[in-house]
Motif scaffolding. Structure first.
Motif, short mmCIF file in Angstrom:
data_model
loop_
_atom_site.label_atom_id
_atom_site.label_comp_id
_atom_site.label_asym_id
_atom_site.label_seq_id
_atom_site.Cartn_x
_atom_site.Cartn_y
_atom_site.Cartn_z
N ALA A 172 11.47 -5.24 6.92
CA ALA A 172 10.55 -4.81 5.87
C ALA A 172 10.26 -3.33 6.01
O ALA A 172 10.26 -2.59 5.03
CB ALA A 172 9.26 -5.62 5.94
N VAL A 173 10.04 -2.87 7.25
CA VAL A 173 9.67 -1.47 7.46
C VAL A 173 10.84 -0.55 7.18
O VAL A 173 10.75 0.37 6.37
CB VAL A 173 9.11 -1.27 8.88
CG1 VAL A 173 8.97 0.19 9.17
CG2 VAL A 173 7.79 -1.96 9.01
N PHE A 174 12.02 -0.80 7.83
CA PHE A 174 13.06 0.21 7.64
C PHE A 174 13.77 0.12 6.31
O PHE A 174 14.20 1.13 5.77
CB PHE A 174 14.02 0.34 8.83
CG PHE A 174 14.62 -0.90 9.42
CD1 PHE A 174 15.41 -1.72 8.68
CD2 PHE A 174 14.42 -1.20 10.76
CE1 PHE A 174 15.99 -2.82 9.24
CE2 PHE A 174 15.00 -2.32 11.33
CZ PHE A 174 15.79 -3.13 10.56
N LYS A 175 13.88 -1.09 5.74
CA LYS A 175 14.51 -1.14 4.42
C LYS A 175 13.58 -0.56 3.36
O LYS A 175 14.03 0.15 2.45
CB LYS A 175 14.90 -2.58 4.08
CG LYS A 175 15.78 -2.75 2.85
CD LYS A 175 16.93 -1.79 2.78
CE LYS A 175 17.99 -1.96 3.83
NZ LYS A 175 18.69 -3.21 3.76
N GLY A 176 12.26 -0.77 3.54
CA GLY A 176 11.32 -0.11 2.64
C GLY A 176 11.48 1.40 2.71
O GLY A 176 11.59 2.09 1.70
N LEU A 177 11.56 1.90 3.94
CA LEU A 177 11.70 3.35 4.13
C LEU A 177 13.00 3.87 3.54
O LEU A 177 13.03 4.93 2.88
CB LEU A 177 11.63 3.67 5.62
CG LEU A 177 11.87 5.10 6.04
CD1 LEU A 177 11.00 6.04 5.25
CD2 LEU A 177 11.61 5.27 7.51
N LEU A 178 14.11 3.12 3.73
CA LEU A 178 15.40 3.59 3.20
C LEU A 178 15.36 3.66 1.68
O LEU A 178 15.85 4.63 1.09
CB LEU A 178 16.51 2.65 3.65
CG LEU A 178 17.00 2.86 5.08
CD1 LEU A 178 17.85 1.71 5.54
CD2 LEU A 178 17.78 4.15 5.16
N PHE A 179 14.77 2.64 1.05
CA PHE A 179 14.71 2.69 -0.41
C PHE A 179 13.80 3.83 -0.88
O PHE A 179 14.09 4.48 -1.87
CB PHE A 179 14.21 1.36 -0.98
CG PHE A 179 15.32 0.43 -1.34
CD1 PHE A 179 16.22 0.76 -2.33
CD2 PHE A 179 15.49 -0.77 -0.68
CE1 PHE A 179 17.25 -0.09 -2.66
CE2 PHE A 179 16.52 -1.63 -1.00
CZ PHE A 179 17.41 -1.27 -2.00
N LEU A 180 12.70 4.06 -0.15
CA LEU A 180 11.81 5.14 -0.54
C LEU A 180 12.52 6.49 -0.41
O LEU A 180 12.39 7.36 -1.28
CB LEU A 180 10.53 5.13 0.29
CG LEU A 180 9.59 3.95 0.06
CD1 LEU A 180 8.31 4.13 0.84
CD2 LEU A 180 9.27 3.77 -1.40
N SER A 181 13.31 6.66 0.65
CA SER A 181 13.97 7.96 0.79
C SER A 181 15.10 8.09 -0.22
O SER A 181 15.33 9.19 -0.75
CB SER A 181 14.47 8.19 2.22
OG SER A 181 15.27 7.12 2.62
N ALA A 182 15.79 6.97 -0.53
CA ALA A 182 16.80 7.03 -1.59
C ALA A 182 16.14 7.41 -2.91
O ALA A 182 16.68 8.20 -3.69
CB ALA A 182 17.50 5.68 -1.73
N GLY A 183 14.91 6.86 -3.12
CA GLY A 183 14.17 7.20 -4.32
C GLY A 183 13.80 8.67 -4.33
O GLY A 183 13.83 9.32 -5.39
N ALA A 184 13.46 9.22 -3.15
CA ALA A 184 13.10 10.64 -3.09
C ALA A 184 14.30 11.50 -3.46
O ALA A 184 14.18 12.47 -4.22
CB ALA A 184 12.60 11.00 -1.70
N VAL A 185 15.48 11.12 -2.95
CA VAL A 185 16.70 11.87 -3.29
C VAL A 185 16.94 11.80 -4.79
O VAL A 185 17.22 12.81 -5.45
CB VAL A 185 17.91 11.31 -2.51
CG1 VAL A 185 19.19 11.90 -3.04
CG2 VAL A 185 17.75 11.58 -1.04
N PHE A 233 0.84 -1.20 0.00
CA PHE A 233 0.00 0.00 0.00
C PHE A 233 0.87 1.25 0.00
O PHE A 233 0.67 2.16 -0.82
CB PHE A 233 -0.94 -0.01 1.21
CG PHE A 233 -1.59 1.32 1.47
CD1 PHE A 233 -2.47 1.84 0.54
CD2 PHE A 233 -1.33 2.04 2.61
CE1 PHE A 233 -3.07 3.06 0.75
CE2 PHE A 233 -1.91 3.26 2.82
CZ PHE A 233 -2.79 3.78 1.89
N LEU A 234 1.88 1.26 0.90
CA LEU A 234 2.69 2.47 1.00
C LEU A 234 3.52 2.70 -0.26
O LEU A 234 3.62 3.82 -0.74
CB LEU A 234 3.57 2.41 2.25
CG LEU A 234 2.79 2.50 3.55
CD1 LEU A 234 3.69 2.29 4.74
CD2 LEU A 234 2.09 3.84 3.66
N SER A 235 4.09 1.62 -0.82
CA SER A 235 4.89 1.79 -2.04
C SER A 235 4.01 2.23 -3.20
O SER A 235 4.41 3.08 -4.00
CB SER A 235 5.58 0.49 -2.41
OG SER A 235 6.44 0.10 -1.42
#
Lengths: 513, 112, 145
Positions: free
Chosen positions: A352-365, A96-98
C-alpha cells in the motif's frame, strides 16, 4: 464485551463529508479540500490511538442498539479487531495522503466538488467493508466503494478513461453479482447473515456441497475485485486511466480492502477452510505473481507498468496467506503458518505504501510533462529531485532491496515457504523479485536518468502538497522496516495474525453481556 | 426445484448476452438480466408455502409468514442495481459521443 | 428538447398532481403499508419526469434544474445521516437507534423515527432519479448537437 462508541465514526464522517461537499462546497471556496483532509487525518489519528492502546479481544458495535434475542444476533454488527484496525489504519493513511496530494493535482479538472465527494464516498465504503460483521452489509458497502470508484476512473471523460471505466464496470458488476449470489446461497443454508453466527453454524454443521459451491463463487467474486490473475483483465486499464491520486487509492488500498481483506476475513473467520480451497488460493497467488510481473516488463506506459506490477505484488500477499492456510489445513506447525501470514500482511501494508508512492510520483511526472510514455521521457532527476528520489526509494523498496520495507516482507514470506517445505514457491518468489527489480530499473532509467529529451525542457518541481505526500510515503518506506524488530512486531502485527489463526477469538462477539 | 432451475437459466441468458453481444447497450441489458435473476433467487429463498406477507395488521389469523429478510435484501440490491445501471448507461452515452459508435469492437483505444 | 402534442400536455396537466400526491402518500405511509421512501420517491420523480417529457425544455433550463436537484439530493441524504447521527446523543446513545416514542401500531404517527427516515429517503430518491434522468437527457442533447 464492550460497546466501543467511536466505531461508527469511521463510516459517518466520510459519508457526512461526501454529502456536505456538494452543498457547502458551492458556497465556501476551499471547503472540500479542507474537510476531506481533516476527516481522514482525524480517522488516521483514531486508528493509531486504537493500535497503541492495543486490542486484545474484538470490540463490537450494534447498530440501532438491538440486543440479541435468544442468542440470535439481530443487529448489524460493526466489529473492530486486530485485523480491521490494521486495515483501517492503512486505508485512512493512504486516503489522507492521496487527498492532500490531490489538492494541487486536481486543479486541471473542473468539478473539484464532485471529485472530493466521490473520494470521501469511496473511503466510507472501504471503511464500512472493513468494519462490518454482516455479510449483506459487506455487499452494500462494497458496492458504495466500487460505484464511487467507477465514477472516479472515468473522471477525465476522455476516450481512454471512458473505455476503461466501462470494462471495469462490466467485470465489477459481474463480480458483485457473484458475491450477491453466494450470499444468497449462504443465507439459504444457514438462515443468518452474521459472519460470526455463520461461523458457529458452519463449524458444527456437517460437510455440505452447497457451502463448498458458495465458497468457490465467493472466491471468484472477490478474486475479480482483487484482480487475481485469471480475473485481472480490467485492472491495468482502470488503474492506469484514473487520475493519479485515485490510481494510488485503487492500487494501494481498494483492491486490498474489498478484495484481499474480504477473502481473508471470510475464509479465515467464517468458513471451515478445506485443503482444496487453500490449494486453489495459493495457486492463484503464484500465478498472479508470475504472470503479472512478466506482463509488466513489456509495458512502455508508466502507469500501466505499475498496474501490472500491482497484480504481481498482490500475488505475493495471496501466496503468503495461502501458504499459511495450507499449513493450517494440514495440521502443520502453527508458528510457521503464523510467520507466513505475518509475511503476507506485512507485504500488504508495504505494498500500500510503496505502490501508492509510485503512482503519486508517476502522477507528478505526468502533471509536469503531460507524458506517460517511457520512450519520450528521460533525464528528469535533475529537474524534479524530490519526485525522482522518492520514486527511486519506492522502486528499491518494491524490488526488495535492503534496508527498505519490501525486502523484509518478501524475506519473511520466503523464509516461511522454506520452513513449510514449499521450496519451489520460495524459488519462484526470489526469481520474481529479480524480475521486479529489472522492470523498475527500466522505469527509473527511462524516466529520471539518461538524456533529456528536447520536448520536456523547463520543467519545475511539483507544488508543496504533492511533494509533502510523496516525502511522507518515502519516509514510511524506510520506517516500516522497523516493524520487523521483535518488540514492535509483537505489539503491532502479532494481534492481527492471532485474530486470523484463533478462530474462536472472533466468535467472542456473540457471547456478550 | 424447477423454479430455481429457471432462475439459473435466466442467469445464463444474461451471461450469454454479456459475452456474445457487441452492442454496448445490449451488454448493459445482459447485466441487468443477470441481476434480476439473482433478485428472483433471493425472493424464492424467503418463500414459504401459504405464508402471508410479514406485515402486522389487526385481526391477523395465520402465524405463517414468508421470510422478510430476503425481501429487504432484494430491495436494497435493486437500489444498488439502479445506481450501477444508470452509471453504465451514462458511460455508454459518453462513449457514443467520443467514438460515434456503440460497437464494442471499435471501442479499443486501450491495449497491452 | 421539444414538447409533445396538446393531448399529451392536457392529460399530463390533469394527472401529474395525482401522481405526485400518490407518491407522497406512499412515502408517508411507508411504516404501515408496503412501499416507503424508495418506492414513493420513485413515483414522485416519475411525476417530475412526466412534466419534463410532456412540456419539453431547453438545455440551459435543464442544466439549471439538474444543479438544483443534485443539491436537494445531497440535502436529503444529509438529513438522513443527521437523523441517524442524532441518535448518538439522545436516549440509548447508539447510532441509528429509534429515539422517538413508538406510539400505537397502525396509526400514521407511530414507529418513532422511521417515518422521518422514510421522508428523508423519499426526498433523496426523488431528487436522485430526477437528476439521473436530467443528466441522461442533457448528454443526449449534447450528443445530437
Amino acid at each position: 464485551m464492550i460497546m466501543e462508541p467511536l466505531i461508527p465514526l469511521y463510516v459517518i464522517l466520510p459519508l457526512g463529508a461526501a454529502f456536505l461537499i456538494p452543498v457547502i462546497g458551492r458556497l465556501i471556496k476551499g471547503f472540500q479540500k479542507t474537510i476531506t483532509s481533516l476527516v481522514f487525518l482525524f480517522l488516521l489519528g483514531l486508528s493509531i490511538k486504537f493500535i497503541i492502546s492495543g486490542i486484545n479481544e474484538p470490540l463490537s458495535y450494534r447498530i440501532g442498539g438491538w440486543e440479541p434475542v435468544a442468542g440470535i444476533p439481530i443487529a448489524i454488527y460493526f466489529i473492530l479487531d486486530g485485523l480491521s484496525i490494521f486495515m483501517l489504519c492503512i486505508v485512512n493513511l493512504i486516503a489522507f495522503l492521496s487527498g492532500f496530494y490531490a489538492i494541487s493535482y486536481i486543479k486541471k479538472f473542473t468539478a473539484e466538488n464532485n471529485f472530493y465527494a466521490l473520494f470521501s464516498l469511496m473511503v466510507a465504503g472501504m471503511n464500512g467493508v472493513i468494519l462490518t460483521g454482516d455479510l449483506f452489509n459487506l455487499f452494500v458497502f462494497l458496492e458504495i466503494a466500487v460505484i464511487a470508484s467507477y465514477a472516479l476512473v472515468a473522471f477525465g471523460i476522455e476516450k481512454e478513461e471512458l473505455e476503461a471505466s466501462f470494462k471495469y464496470q462490466v467485470l465489477g458488476g459481474l463480480a458483485s453479482l457473484l458475491i450477491l449470489f453466494s450470499i444468497g446461497l449462504l443465507y439459504w443454508n444457514t438462515k443468518t447473515l452474521n459472519i460470526a453466527d455463520i461461523a458457529t453454524i458452519v463449524k458444527t454443521g456437517a460437510y455440505n456441497k452447497i457451502l463448498i459451491f458458495s465458497q468457490l463463487v465467493l472466491l471468484a467474486g472477490f478474486g475479480l475485485k482483487a484482480a487475481i490473475i485469471p480475473f485481472h483483465a480490467w485492472l491495468p486499464d482502470a488503474h492506469s486511466s484514473a487520475p493519479s491520486p485515485i490510481s494510488s487509492m485503487l492500487s494501494g488500498v481498494l483492491i486490498k480492502a474489498i478484495g484481499i481483506y474480504a477473502i481473508i476475513r471470510l475464509f479465515f473467520n467464517m468458513f471451515a477452510i478445506s485443503h482444496e480451497v487453500a490449494l486453489t488460493l495459493t495457486t492463484l497467488g503464484v500465478l498472479s505473481m508470475v504472470i503479472g510481473s512478466l506482463l509488466a516488463i513489456g509495458q512502455w506506459d508508466i502507469k500501466r507498468m505499475l498496474a501490472y506490477s500491482s497484480i504481481s505484488q498482490v500475488g505475493y500477499i495471496i501466496m503468503g496467506i495461502g501458504i499459511g492456510l495450507l499449513i493450517l489445513t494440514t495440521n502443520g506447525n502453527k508458528t510457521i503458518a503464523a510467520l507466513s501470514i505475518f509475511g503476507g500482511l506485512f507485504h500488504l501494508v508495504n505494498h500500500a505504501v510503496f505502490k501508492g508512492l509510485l503512482f503519486l510520483s508517476a502522477g507528478a511526472v505526468e502533471h509536469r510533462t503531460g507524458i506517460r510514455d517511457l520512450n519520450k521521457l528521460g533525464g528528469l532527476s535533475g529537474k524534479m529531485p524530490i519526485t525522482s528520489s522518492s520514486s527511486l526509494i519506492a522502486s528499491l523498496a518494491i524490488s526488495g532491496i535492503p534496508p527498505f520495507n519490501g525486502f523484509f516482507s518478501k524475506l519473511v514470506i520466503i523464509i516461511a515457504a522454506i520452513q513449510g517445505q514449499f521450496y519451489w514457491l520460495a524459488g519462484i518468489a526470489i526469481v520474481i523479485s529479480i524480475i521486479t527489480l529489472a522492470y523498475f530499473l527500466k522505469l527509473q532509467k527511462n524516466t529520471f536518468y539518461g538524456d533529456v529529451k528536447n520536448k520536456i525542457d523547463n520543467i519545475k518541481e511539483v507544488p508543496f502538497t504533492m511533494c509533502f505526500s510523496m516525502i511522507v510515503l518515502a519516509i514510511l518506506c524506510v520506517c516500516l522496516s522497523l516493524l520487523i524488530i521483535p518488540g514492535i512486531r509483537e505489539a503491532v502485527i502479532e494481534p492481527v495474525v492471532n485474530t486470523l489463526i484463533n478462530k474462536a477469538n472472533y466468535l467472542l462477539i456473540l457471547s456478550e453481556i | 426445484m424447477i423454479v430455481y432451475l429457471l432462475c439459473f437459466i435466466l442467469f445464463l441468458v444474461g451471461l450469454f448476452g454479456v459475452l456474445t453481444k457487441r452492442n454496448v447497450i445490449k451488454i448493459v441489458i445482459g447485466l441487468s438480466i443477470m441481476e434480476f435473476s439473482i433478485f428472483l433467487f433471493f425472493a424464492l429463498i424467503g418463500y414459504i408455502d401459504e405464508g402471508l406477507a410479514p406485515i402486522i395488521v389487526q385481526n391477523i389469523s395465520s402465524t405463517k409468514f414468508v421470510d422478510p429478510l430476503p425481501q429487504a435484501m432484494v430491495l436494497t440490491a435493486i437500489v444498488i442495481g439502479l445506481a450501477t445501471n444508470s452509471m453504465l448507461l451514462a458511460i455508454a452515452i459518453r462513449l457514443y459521443k467520443k467514438y460515434n459508435t456503440f460497437d464494442i469492437r471499435k471501442i479499443n483505444s486501450l491495449k497491452g | 428538447m421539444n414538447g409533445m402534442t396538446p393531448i399529451v400536455k392536457k392529460v399530463t396537466q390533469l394527472i401529474v398532481g395525482l401522481i405526485f400526491l400518490y407518491g407522497i402518500y406512499i412515502i408517508t405511509h411507508g411504516h404501515l403499508t408496503p412501499g416507503g421512501g424508495f418506492a414513493g420517491g420513485a413515483v414522485v420523480a416519475g411525476s417530475f419526469i412526466l412534466l419534463v417529457l410532456a412540456y419539453g425544455s431547453d438545455i440551459l433550463k435543464l442544466k439549471k434544474r439538474e444543479e438544483g436537484s443534485s443539491v436537494v439530493e445531497s440535502l436529503g441524504i444529509f438529513l438522513f445521516i443527521v437523523l441517524a447521527f442524532a441518535a448518538i446523543f439522545i436516549g440509548t446513545k447508539v447510532f441509528f437507534a429509534n429515539y422517538l416514542p413508538k406510539g400505537v401500531i397502525g396509526e400514521l404517527i407511530s414507529a418513532g423515527v422511521i417515518p422521518l427516515y422514510n421522508i428523508a429517503v423519499g426526498i433523496e430518491v426523488a431528487a436522485a432519479l430526477f437528476t439521473i434522468f436530467l443528466a441522461l437527457v442533457i448528454y443526449k442533447e449534447e450528443v445530437l448537437k
